[in-house]
Write an enzyme that holds these catalytic residues in place. Structure first.
Site, short mmCIF file in Angstrom:
data_model
loop_
_atom_site.label_atom_id
_atom_site.label_comp_id
_atom_site.label_asym_id
_atom_site.label_seq_id
_atom_site.Cartn_x
_atom_site.Cartn_y
_atom_site.Cartn_z
N ASN A 49 2.98 -4.17 -23.89
CA ASN A 49 4.15 -3.99 -23.04
C ASN A 49 4.37 -5.18 -22.11
O ASN A 49 5.50 -5.48 -21.72
CB ASN A 49 4.00 -2.72 -22.19
N THR A 52 4.81 1.37 -25.66
CA THR A 52 6.27 1.42 -25.76
C THR A 52 6.86 0.23 -26.52
O THR A 52 7.57 0.42 -27.52
CB THR A 52 6.88 1.49 -24.35
N ASP A 63 8.23 6.78 -29.44
CA ASP A 63 7.35 5.64 -29.67
C ASP A 63 5.88 6.00 -29.72
O ASP A 63 5.09 5.31 -30.37
CB ASP A 63 7.58 4.57 -28.59
N HIS A 64 5.48 7.05 -29.04
CA HIS A 64 4.08 7.45 -28.97
C HIS A 64 4.00 8.83 -28.33
O HIS A 64 4.99 9.35 -27.80
CB HIS A 64 3.25 6.44 -28.16
N ASP A 119 11.15 8.28 -24.88
CA ASP A 119 9.84 7.66 -24.70
C ASP A 119 8.77 8.73 -24.41
O ASP A 119 8.94 9.56 -23.53
CB ASP A 119 9.91 6.66 -23.54
N HIS A 123 3.01 10.65 -17.62
CA HIS A 123 2.07 9.81 -16.87
C HIS A 123 1.77 10.40 -15.49
O HIS A 123 0.61 10.50 -15.08
CB HIS A 123 2.66 8.40 -16.68
N ASP A 177 8.12 10.29 -20.90
CA ASP A 177 6.98 9.41 -20.65
C ASP A 177 6.59 9.40 -19.17
O ASP A 177 5.40 9.52 -18.83
CB ASP A 177 7.30 8.00 -21.12
N HIS A 196 -1.38 6.97 -22.84
CA HIS A 196 -1.35 6.69 -24.28
C HIS A 196 -2.01 5.35 -24.49
O HIS A 196 -2.71 4.85 -23.62
CB HIS A 196 0.09 6.72 -24.80
#
Length: 433
Positions: free
Chosen positions: A92, A71, A242-243, A35, A199, A195, A348
């Site tokens: 999400n 996600t 995913d991103h 992720d 963050h 991820d 994101h």
């Protein structure tokens, strides 16, 4: 005599030339998602195992996730091959604009009514064609689809730690045993990093580099496990995400976008999610749509759309779930509806065309080329590639195999001639002399 011998040779060749059964030819597939793994995260870190994958398999320069770069929407596009407007996992969080229901992300993962909207994920399509599948923490795997569940599902606990390297290796051992001992054909494996670090610390923080090195070690462990379980010749592996992630711009460098400065949300909106990274949604009160649109259009560092006026490239306009107004912040600016304290240093949800939202693609195994670098492609095209690898008929999808088939070994596989056929050919040669 020559004619009779020629008939014998023809018969032998026709028997040995018959293709193997699909069951015998079909290789297994492991799909791994890390992720928030931005496309360039391995370029400023020592990653010997990822580097080796470039030599031993294929690499895309980057892939483009769908709008929305979140996600659940992005993972479900990968596993269904459908745009977000078709699969309708538009956030999400599960929400209901009429009741103001908002379900947190982790709890949404088990709510079938959020995921089961018609399009079938690859697990179910494969199972319906006789294959055995499993989802290991993968978004969407914990739902039922028209009453059908994935054969085996493991779900994360609410407070599950995402960065435990020992557990990462244990997860790989479990998955390898599913393939080698229980004959699973498809397993999807999800990791929640990088991820979380992106963050909490931001994509430029040293801890992000540390987690990329941990991912690299895990890929090395995966390759060792494949050898230990004697799966080298039968298991294809796709590694993606995913991103991406971008640094959040904060005071004193920039002013935060507090949307309540530009419109009275309590008075003009009946539903909103406007504090979730770079993406926000809003349902105006009856008769207030134009007023809301005009007010938000005056806010800086964002773009506001009426749903019916979305760019075609978004593939969102047909969604029945999305509220009428959608807001996307400029890269790095966070949306804040009122006065919520925003702690993320990276985020994101921004436009999928931004390079910081692009993500990775690596693959290796018996069906993939070696030392091959592909041009970028959209993540929606991973689905037909997986169907090709599993030799199953895909469900209706929006992807195209033409975008990825150059990653695969081309042409028929050469098969050694059996000794009996070689003897017959030799006999024919001497008889015809």
């Amino acid at each position: 005599m020559r004619f009779e011998l020629l008939l014998v040779v023809t018969a032998v060749i026709s028997i040995t030339a018959k293709p193997q059964s699909k069951a015998a030819q079909r290789n297994k597939l492991l799909l791994i998602s890390f992720d928030g793994f931005r496309w360039d995260y391995d370029q400023d870190v020592d990653t010997p195992n990822l580097d080796q994958l470039v030599l031993d398999g294929v690499k895309a320069k980057y892939i483009t996730p769908p709008m929305l770069t979140m996600t659940s929407p992005s993972h479900f596009t990968t596993i269904t091959g459908r745009w977000v407007e078709d699969h309708e996992v538009v956030h999400n969080m599960m929400f209901d604009t009429k009741t103001n229901l908002k379900v947190p992300h982790k709890k949404t993962l088990t709510r079938s009514e959020w995921w089961d909207n018609g399009p079938l994920p690859l697990w179910i399509t494969a199972q319906n064609q006789g294959l055995k599948t499993a989802s290991f923490f993968f978004p969407g795997g914990g739902a039922n689809y028209s009453g059908q569940a994935v054969n085996r599902v493991l779900l994360e606990d609410f407070n599950h730690p995402d960065d435990n390297e020992t557990e990462w290796r244990e997860n790989i051992d479990k998955v390898m045993s599913w393939f080698s001992e229980e004959d699973f054909h498809l397993v999807t494996l999800y990791y929640g990093e990088p991820d979380n670090v992106g963050h909490a610390k931001g994509p430029d923080h040293p801890d992000r580099k540390k987690i990329i090195m941990q991912i690299d070690r895990t890929i090395g462990y995966l390759r060792e496990a494949i050898v230990r379980h004697q799966l080298t010749d039968t298991l294809n592996v796709i590694i993606t995400s995913d991103h991406g992630m971008t640094t959040v711009k904060k005071r004193p460098q920039v002013d935060e976008i507090i949307l309540n400065k530009y419109l009275n949300l309590l008075k003009l909106a009946s539903f909103e999610i406007l504090d979730y990274g770079g993406f926000g949604i809003l349902t105006p009160r009856p008769g207030k749509e134009q007023e809301v649109f005009d007010a938000l259009s005056k806010a800086p560092n964002l773009t506001v759309w009426k749903k019916e006026e979305f760019p075609e490239s978004f593939h969102l306009a047909k969604s029945k779930r999305l509220p009428p107004i959608v807001v996307v912040a400029d890269l790095g600016f966070n949306l804040n509806s009122r006065f919520i304290v925003y702690v993320n240093k990276g985020d994101h949800g921004y436009h999928s065309g931004e390079m910081d939202m692009k993500t990775i693609f690596r693959a290796f195994g018996p069906d993939f080329k070696k030392n091959f670098i592909s041009d970028p492609f959209d993540s929606i095209h991973i689905y037909p590639l997986m169907c090709k690898l599993l030799q199953i008929e895909p469900a209706p999808h929006n992807g195209s195999l033409s975008a990825t088939e150059n990653l695969l070994n081309g042409g028929p596989q050469m098969t050694c001639l059996p000794v009996s056929l070689l003897l017959v050919l030799l006999l024919l040669r001497f008889t015809l002399l």
